[in-house]
Scaffold this motif. Structure first.
Motif, PDB file in Angstrom:
ATOM      1  N   VAL A 116     -49.365 -27.296  23.967  1.00 19.41           N
ATOM      2  CA  VAL A 116     -50.097 -26.031  23.849  1.00 19.41           C
ATOM      3  C   VAL A 116     -51.571 -26.223  24.182  1.00 19.41           C
ATOM      4  O   VAL A 116     -52.181 -25.417  24.902  1.00 19.41           O
ATOM      5  CB  VAL A 116     -49.935 -25.444  22.436  1.00 19.41           C
ATOM      6  CG1 VAL A 116     -50.830 -24.214  22.248  1.00 19.41           C
ATOM      7  CG2 VAL A 116     -48.476 -25.085  22.177  1.00 19.41           C
ATOM      8  N   LEU A 117     -52.163 -27.285  23.671  1.00 15.77           N
ATOM      9  CA  LEU A 117     -53.581 -27.527  23.951  1.00 15.77           C
ATOM     10  C   LEU A 117     -53.821 -27.728  25.448  1.00 15.77           C
ATOM     11  O   LEU A 117     -54.758 -27.154  26.019  1.00 15.77           O
ATOM     12  CB  LEU A 117     -54.078 -28.740  23.162  1.00 15.77           C
ATOM     13  CG  LEU A 117     -54.195 -28.551  21.647  1.00 15.77           C
ATOM     14  CD1 LEU A 117     -54.667 -29.831  20.985  1.00 15.77           C
ATOM     15  CD2 LEU A 117     -55.148 -27.407  21.318  1.00 15.77           C
ATOM     16  N   LYS A 118     -52.982 -28.518  26.081  1.00 19.11           N
ATOM     17  CA  LYS A 118     -53.145 -28.738  27.522  1.00 19.11           C
ATOM     18  C   LYS A 118     -52.965 -27.438  28.295  1.00 19.11           C
ATOM     19  O   LYS A 118     -53.700 -27.154  29.247  1.00 19.11           O
ATOM     20  CB  LYS A 118     -52.142 -29.784  28.012  1.00 19.11           C
ATOM     21  CG  LYS A 118     -52.467 -31.203  27.567  1.00 19.11           C
ATOM     22  CD  LYS A 118     -51.444 -32.195  28.114  1.00 19.11           C
ATOM     23  CE  LYS A 118     -51.818 -33.627  27.764  1.00 19.11           C
ATOM     24  NZ  LYS A 118     -50.798 -34.597  28.287  1.00 19.11           N
ATOM     25  N   ALA A 119     -51.989 -26.631  27.872  1.00 19.04           N
ATOM     26  CA  ALA A 119     -51.712 -25.367  28.566  1.00 19.04           C
ATOM     27  C   ALA A 119     -52.845 -24.363  28.399  1.00 19.04           C
ATOM     28  O   ALA A 119     -52.980 -23.438  29.215  1.00 19.04           O
ATOM     29  CB  ALA A 119     -50.405 -24.767  28.055  1.00 19.04           C
ATOM     30  N   THR A 120     -53.655 -24.525  27.360  1.00 20.83           N
ATOM     31  CA  THR A 120     -54.752 -23.584  27.118  1.00 20.83           C
ATOM     32  C   THR A 120     -56.107 -24.179  27.481  1.00 20.83           C
ATOM     33  O   THR A 120     -57.144 -23.669  27.061  1.00 20.83           O
ATOM     34  CB  THR A 120     -54.755 -23.105  25.657  1.00 20.83           C
ATOM     35  OG1 THR A 120     -54.715 -24.234  24.769  1.00 20.83           O
ATOM     36  CG2 THR A 120     -53.549 -22.221  25.381  1.00 20.83           C
ATOM     37  N   GLY A 121     -56.091 -25.264  28.261  1.00 21.35           N
ATOM     38  CA  GLY A 121     -57.322 -25.730  28.888  1.00 21.35           C
ATOM     39  C   GLY A 121     -58.034 -26.899  28.247  1.00 21.35           C
ATOM     40  O   GLY A 121     -59.100 -27.303  28.721  1.00 21.35           O
ATOM     41  N   ASN A 124     -60.068 -33.182  26.762  1.00 24.90           N
ATOM     42  CA  ASN A 124     -60.479 -34.425  26.119  1.00 24.90           C
ATOM     43  C   ASN A 124     -59.404 -34.914  25.147  1.00 24.90           C
ATOM     44  O   ASN A 124     -59.055 -34.216  24.189  1.00 24.90           O
ATOM     45  CB  ASN A 124     -61.809 -34.194  25.382  1.00 24.90           C
ATOM     46  CG  ASN A 124     -62.366 -35.458  24.781  1.00 24.90           C
ATOM     47  OD1 ASN A 124     -61.852 -35.960  23.781  1.00 24.90           O
ATOM     48  ND2 ASN A 124     -63.421 -35.976  25.383  1.00 24.90           N
ATOM     49  N   LYS A 125     -58.888 -36.106  25.381  1.00 27.32           N
ATOM     50  CA  LYS A 125     -57.793 -36.635  24.563  1.00 27.32           C
ATOM     51  C   LYS A 125     -58.193 -36.799  23.106  1.00 27.32           C
ATOM     52  O   LYS A 125     -57.419 -36.499  22.188  1.00 27.32           O
ATOM     53  CB  LYS A 125     -57.311 -37.969  25.136  1.00 27.32           C
ATOM     54  CG  LYS A 125     -56.580 -37.840  26.465  1.00 27.32           C
ATOM     55  CD  LYS A 125     -56.072 -39.191  26.935  1.00 27.32           C
ATOM     56  CE  LYS A 125     -55.309 -39.065  28.253  1.00 27.32           C
ATOM     57  NZ  LYS A 125     -54.810 -40.382  28.730  1.00 27.32           N
ATOM     58  N   GLN A 126     -59.397 -37.284  22.869  1.00 27.72           N
ATOM     59  CA  GLN A 126     -59.856 -37.502  21.507  1.00 27.72           C
ATOM     60  C   GLN A 126     -59.992 -36.173  20.764  1.00 27.72           C
ATOM     61  O   GLN A 126     -59.593 -36.060  19.592  1.00 27.72           O
ATOM     62  CB  GLN A 126     -61.192 -38.237  21.505  1.00 27.72           C
ATOM     63  CG  GLN A 126     -61.671 -38.633  20.117  1.00 27.72           C
ATOM     64  CD  GLN A 126     -62.922 -39.501  20.161  1.00 27.72           C
ATOM     65  OE1 GLN A 126     -63.394 -39.871  21.228  1.00 27.72           O
ATOM     66  NE2 GLN A 126     -63.467 -39.821  19.001  1.00 27.72           N
ATOM     67  N   GLU A 127     -60.524 -35.161  21.430  1.00 27.85           N
ATOM     68  CA  GLU A 127     -60.660 -33.845  20.799  1.00 27.85           C
ATOM     69  C   GLU A 127     -59.297 -33.222  20.525  1.00 27.85           C
ATOM     70  O   GLU A 127     -59.099 -32.592  19.474  1.00 27.85           O
ATOM     71  CB  GLU A 127     -61.489 -32.924  21.696  1.00 27.85           C
ATOM     72  CG  GLU A 127     -62.958 -33.312  21.773  1.00 27.85           C
ATOM     73  CD  GLU A 127     -63.734 -32.432  22.731  1.00 27.85           C
ATOM     74  OE1 GLU A 127     -63.106 -31.567  23.396  1.00 27.85           O
ATOM     75  OE2 GLU A 127     -64.962 -32.600  22.832  1.00 27.85           O
ATOM     76  N   MET A 128     -58.355 -33.404  21.449  1.00 20.22           N
ATOM     77  CA  MET A 128     -57.014 -32.865  21.236  1.00 20.22           C
ATOM     78  C   MET A 128     -56.337 -33.555  20.058  1.00 20.22           C
ATOM     79  O   MET A 128     -55.705 -32.894  19.211  1.00 20.22           O
ATOM     80  CB  MET A 128     -56.178 -33.008  22.509  1.00 20.22           C
ATOM     81  CG  MET A 128     -56.595 -32.062  23.623  1.00 20.22           C
ATOM     82  SD  MET A 128     -55.446 -32.026  25.038  1.00 20.22           S
ATOM     83  CE  MET A 128     -55.803 -33.610  25.802  1.00 20.22           C
ATOM     84  N   ASP A 129     -56.464 -34.876  19.986  1.00 22.60           N
ATOM     85  CA  ASP A 129     -55.863 -35.620  18.887  1.00 22.60           C
ATOM     86  C   ASP A 129     -56.457 -35.177  17.553  1.00 22.60           C
ATOM     87  O   ASP A 129     -55.722 -34.963  16.562  1.00 22.60           O
ATOM     88  CB  ASP A 129     -56.090 -37.115  19.093  1.00 22.60           C
ATOM     89  CG  ASP A 129     -55.455 -37.949  17.999  1.00 22.60           C
ATOM     90  OD1 ASP A 129     -54.221 -38.066  17.974  1.00 22.60           O
ATOM     91  OD2 ASP A 129     -56.204 -38.480  17.149  1.00 22.60           O
TER      92      ASP A 129
END
Length: 244
Positions: A116-121, A124-129
Motif C-alpha cells: 500500500v505504501l509503495k502504491a501511494t508513492g 524511502n525504505k526506512q520511513e516505510m518500515d
C-alpha cells in the motif's frame, strides 16, 4: 500530478458535508435530498436495512460513485466537481475498512502494508518500515508482521485492515460493516479500537447492522430509510424493531 488542497475541512469547519445531494447508480435513486455535516473527531454510525444506501453513501464519499446532483465535500475535495485524476489523492486522505478484510493472501502482513505504501508513492525504505511498525503498534499487532493472512483470526485480519487504513495518516476513516464477519467478543474489541482511534483525533463514519454495538458504544447515528438520510437520537431508536 494533481494539486492537493491544504485543508481537510471546509469553511464551515466540516470534514464531510453533503447538501441537497442525490446519490444514484445509473437511473436508480439510492438516496435523495441528502444533508450531512460531520465535524473533525466525530464518530458517526450509518444504520439501515441492506440496500438502504449505507455503502452507496460511503462510495460517494470516496469517489467510486460520482455525485451528479447537489453539493458535496470530503477531506478537502468538492465531490461534485472532483476530477478523475484527483480521486487517488482524495482516497489518500481517507482510510477505508472493509467487512471482508481484503488482504492480499499471497504475502505476509508486513508486505501487505508495504504494498500500500509503495502504491501511494512512498519511496524511502526506512520511513516505510517505521510507518508500518507505527500502525501495527496502534492495532496491537506489532509482532504479527511475518504472519500470512490465513494464519490470523478474523479479528486479527480486521486489525490489519485498520492498520492499513491508517498508513497514510488519513483525516477520515470509513468503516463499512467492519464487524460483520466477527463474533461478539471480537466485535467489542474492534469497536474499542475504533473509538480509541476516534478519540486520538480521527473522524470515523461506520456502517453497521449490529445495533447492539451502538448500545454499547454510543455515537451519533444516521439512518438510511426509504431513500432518505435522517439523524436518529439513540433514545428514539427502537432496536427491537430494526430489521436487517
Amino acid at each position: 500530478m494533481a494539486k492537493q488542497p491544504v485543508s481537510a475541512v471546509n469553511t464551515n469547519g466540516n470534514v464531510v458535508e453533503l447538501e441537497n445531494s442525490l446519490i444514484r447508480q445509473e437511473e436508480h435513486i439510492i438516496l435523495r435530498d441528502v444533508n450531512l455535516a460531520v465535524r473533525p473527531g466525530e464518530f458517526v454510525y450509518l444504520i439501515g436495512r441492506v440496500g438502504s444506501g449505507k455503502s452507496s453513501l460511503m462510495k460517494t464519499l470516496y469517489g467510486e460513485i460520482p455525485l451528479r446532483e447537489g453539493d458535496g465535500f470530503a477531506v478537502g475535495y468538492k465531490l461534485n466537481t472532483v476530477k478523475t485524476r484527483e480521486i487517488p489523492w482524495l482516497r489518500r486522505r481517507m482510510g477505508i475498512v472493509f467487512q471482508d478484510f481484503q488482504l492480499l493472501i499471497d504475502r505476509n502482513v508486513y508486505d501487505n502494508l508495504l504494498f500500500v505504501l509503495k502504491a501511494t508513492g512512498w519511496k524511502n525504505k526506512q520511513e516505510m518500515d517505521h510507518r508500518i511498525r507505527e500502525v501495527l503498534s496502534v492495532v496491537d499487532m506489532v509482532h504479527k508482521g511475518y504472519k500470512m493472512p490465513h494464519q490470523l483470526s478474523g479479528g486479527e485480519q480486521q486489525r490489519i485492515g485498520i492498520a492499513r487504513a491508517l498508513l497514510n495518516k488519513p483525516e477520515l476513516i470509513l468503516a463499512d460493516e467492519p464487524t460483520g464477519n466477527l463474533d461478539p467478543d471480537t466485535s467489542d474489541d474492534l469497536m474499542k479500537l475504533l473509538h480509541k482511534i476516534c478519540k486520538d483525533g480521527k473522524t470515523v463514519i461506520m456502517a453497521t447492522h449490529n445495533y447492539n454495538l451502538i448500545k454499547k458504544f454510543p455515537g451519533r447515528t444516521m439512518r438510511c430509510q426509504d431513500t432518505r438520510l435522517s439523524e436518529s437520537r439513540q433514545e428514539e431508536i427502537d432496536f427491537d424493531q430494526l430489521t436487517f
